[in-house]
Write a protein that holds these residues in place. Sequence first.
Motif, PDB file in Angstrom:
ATOM      1  N   GLU A   1       5.907   7.566  -0.698  1.00 47.14           N
ATOM      2  CA  GLU A   1       6.495   6.635  -1.095  1.00 47.14           C
ATOM      3  C   GLU A   1       7.792   7.257  -1.156  1.00 47.14           C
ATOM      4  O   GLU A   1       8.767   5.883  -1.052  1.00 47.14           O
ATOM      5  CB  GLU A   1       6.711   6.548  -2.520  1.00 47.14           C
ATOM      6  N   LEU A   2       8.557   8.689  -1.002  1.00 51.89           N
ATOM      7  CA  LEU A   2       9.850   9.046  -0.791  1.00 51.89           C
ATOM      8  C   LEU A   2      10.478   9.221   0.498  1.00 51.89           C
ATOM      9  O   LEU A   2      11.389   9.593   0.926  1.00 51.89           O
ATOM     10  CB  LEU A   2       9.814  10.834  -1.043  1.00 51.89           C
ATOM     11  N   ARG A   3       9.166   8.312   1.416  1.00 48.80           N
ATOM     12  CA  ARG A   3      10.059   8.417   2.637  1.00 48.80           C
ATOM     13  C   ARG A   3      11.386   7.874   2.972  1.00 48.80           C
ATOM     14  O   ARG A   3      11.728   6.642   1.698  1.00 48.80           O
ATOM     15  CB  ARG A   3       9.219   7.541   3.978  1.00 48.80           C
ATOM     16  N   GLU A   4      12.059   8.154   3.323  1.00 47.01           N
ATOM     17  CA  GLU A   4      13.860   7.539   3.774  1.00 47.01           C
ATOM     18  C   GLU A   4      13.932   5.698   4.527  1.00 47.01           C
ATOM     19  O   GLU A   4      12.655   5.863   5.293  1.00 47.01           O
ATOM     20  CB  GLU A   4      14.337   8.402   4.264  1.00 47.01           C
TER      21      GLU A   4
ATOM     22  N   GLU B   1       0.928  -1.085   0.526  1.00 51.36           N
ATOM     23  CA  GLU B   1      -0.023   0.109   0.223  1.00 51.36           C
ATOM     24  C   GLU B   1       0.837   0.738   0.020  1.00 51.36           C
ATOM     25  O   GLU B   1       1.993   0.997   0.207  1.00 51.36           O
ATOM     26  CB  GLU B   1      -0.839  -0.554   1.334  1.00 51.36           C
ATOM     27  N   LYS B   2       0.021   2.296   0.033  1.00 50.19           N
ATOM     28  CA  LYS B   2       0.884   4.037  -0.004  1.00 50.19           C
ATOM     29  C   LYS B   2       1.462   3.708   1.264  1.00 50.19           C
ATOM     30  O   LYS B   2       0.697   4.354   1.791  1.00 50.19           O
ATOM     31  CB  LYS B   2       0.390   4.323  -0.797  1.00 50.19           C
ATOM     32  N   GLY B   3       3.284   4.063   0.689  1.00 50.36           N
ATOM     33  CA  GLY B   3       4.149   4.289   2.284  1.00 50.36           C
ATOM     34  C   GLY B   3       3.994   3.622   3.079  1.00 50.36           C
ATOM     35  O   GLY B   3       4.591   4.106   3.794  1.00 50.36           O
ATOM     36  N   SER B   4       3.497   1.859   3.408  1.00 46.97           N
ATOM     37  CA  SER B   4       3.875   0.873   3.828  1.00 46.97           C
ATOM     38  C   SER B   4       4.244   0.031   3.764  1.00 46.97           C
ATOM     39  O   SER B   4       5.040  -0.029   2.560  1.00 46.97           O
ATOM     40  CB  SER B   4       2.311   0.410   3.710  1.00 46.97           C
ATOM     41  N   ALA B   5       5.348  -0.196   4.480  1.00 43.50           N
ATOM     42  CA  ALA B   5       6.326  -1.229   4.113  1.00 43.50           C
ATOM     43  C   ALA B   5       5.764  -2.772   5.132  1.00 43.50           C
ATOM     44  O   ALA B   5       5.986  -3.467   5.477  1.00 43.50           O
ATOM     45  CB  ALA B   5       7.469  -1.131   5.172  1.00 43.50           C
TER      46      ALA B   5
ATOM     47  N   CYS C   1      11.066  -1.496  -3.788  1.00 40.41           N
ATOM     48  CA  CYS C   1      11.135  -1.065  -4.634  1.00 40.41           C
ATOM     49  C   CYS C   1       9.913   0.305  -3.932  1.00 40.41           C
ATOM     50  O   CYS C   1       9.184  -0.335  -3.180  1.00 40.41           O
ATOM     51  CB  CYS C   1      10.352  -1.104  -6.270  1.00 40.41           C
ATOM     52  N   ASN C   2       9.887   1.339  -5.003  1.00 40.39           N
ATOM     53  CA  ASN C   2       8.661   2.547  -4.555  1.00 40.39           C
ATOM     54  C   ASN C   2       8.520   2.832  -5.707  1.00 40.39           C
ATOM     55  O   ASN C   2       9.363   2.821  -6.408  1.00 40.39           O
ATOM     56  CB  ASN C   2       9.015   2.915  -3.600  1.00 40.39           C
ATOM     57  N   ASP C   3       7.541   4.042  -5.587  1.00 39.13           N
ATOM     58  CA  ASP C   3       6.562   4.375  -7.008  1.00 39.13           C
ATOM     59  C   ASP C   3       7.448   5.334  -6.943  1.00 39.13           C
ATOM     60  O   ASP C   3       7.216   6.359  -8.451  1.00 39.13           O
ATOM     61  CB  ASP C   3       4.922   5.383  -7.241  1.00 39.13           C
TER      62      ASP C   3
ATOM     63  N   THR D   1       1.705  12.147  -5.920  1.00 39.53           N
ATOM     64  CA  THR D   1       0.669  11.989  -5.724  1.00 39.53           C
ATOM     65  C   THR D   1       0.614  11.264  -4.915  1.00 39.53           C
ATOM     66  O   THR D   1      -0.512  10.865  -3.404  1.00 39.53           O
ATOM     67  CB  THR D   1      -0.219  11.573  -6.318  1.00 39.53           C
ATOM     68  N   SER D   2       1.973  10.800  -4.210  1.00 41.53           N
ATOM     69  CA  SER D   2       2.304  10.116  -3.080  1.00 41.53           C
ATOM     70  C   SER D   2       3.911  10.549  -2.425  1.00 41.53           C
ATOM     71  O   SER D   2       4.365   9.197  -2.544  1.00 41.53           O
ATOM     72  CB  SER D   2       2.424   8.197  -3.734  1.00 41.53           C
ATOM     73  N   PRO D   3       3.438  11.789  -1.637  1.00 41.85           N
ATOM     74  CA  PRO D   3       5.040  11.448  -1.257  1.00 41.85           C
ATOM     75  C   PRO D   3       5.156  10.893  -0.260  1.00 41.85           C
ATOM     76  O   PRO D   3       6.604  10.463   0.017  1.00 41.85           O
ATOM     77  CB  PRO D   3       4.656  13.190  -0.663  1.00 41.85           C
TER      78      PRO D   3
END
Length: 189
Positions: free
Chosen positions: A89-92, A18-22, A77-79, A85-87
């Motif tokens: 996803e850039l979480r370090e 899911e978006k932003g999730s690990a 990977c991430n988007d 639209t999905s900041p």
Amino acid sequence: SAHPIQIYAPLLKYVFFEKGSAEIPKRYHMFTSPQEANKFTLDSAHGGTYTTYYHILNIIGYRLRNHPTSKLTIVGCNDNNTMRTSPEELREGLSKQRATVVYNYLKDIWQIPETQLKLLYRNLPERPSNPKDSLGILENRRVELQCDDWEISKPLNSFKGYFFKKDMEEFTAWPVLSIYLIQFPFNSI
């Protein structure tokens, strides 16, 4: 007369997040202990395309356990927030966290030795889905399971049985043909 048939389900060797999730989404069939994993057989993954796919980590774990010289590369990977639209996803460290959760599942639950597993991570996948398409963006939020060993990567034999000649005309029109690999005959006796 009866005709022997085997149907194979190709494996999609990705775990989507899911978006932003690990966190591995609940839709995947996950075990909580090595004892549970010990009860798994490849027959447990039969039941259709989704049933097979949502067991992907268990299929890979089962096969790695049975082929101790095989190696698996786990790529997080991430988007890459390609459409802005999905900041989240850039979480370090997000890609690394995704790869690590899959790595830990195989190591802790399936008891795959670390020598069989390699962890990599990047932003976009090496071969990304279309980053300008909303579905492509979703597909890039993934962990890829890469293995050159056919015994790990091969399709799952999902059906073995017989069809009768009178059923063959109907069978050849089934939509399952676009999803599965079919082999006639499986027994050359």
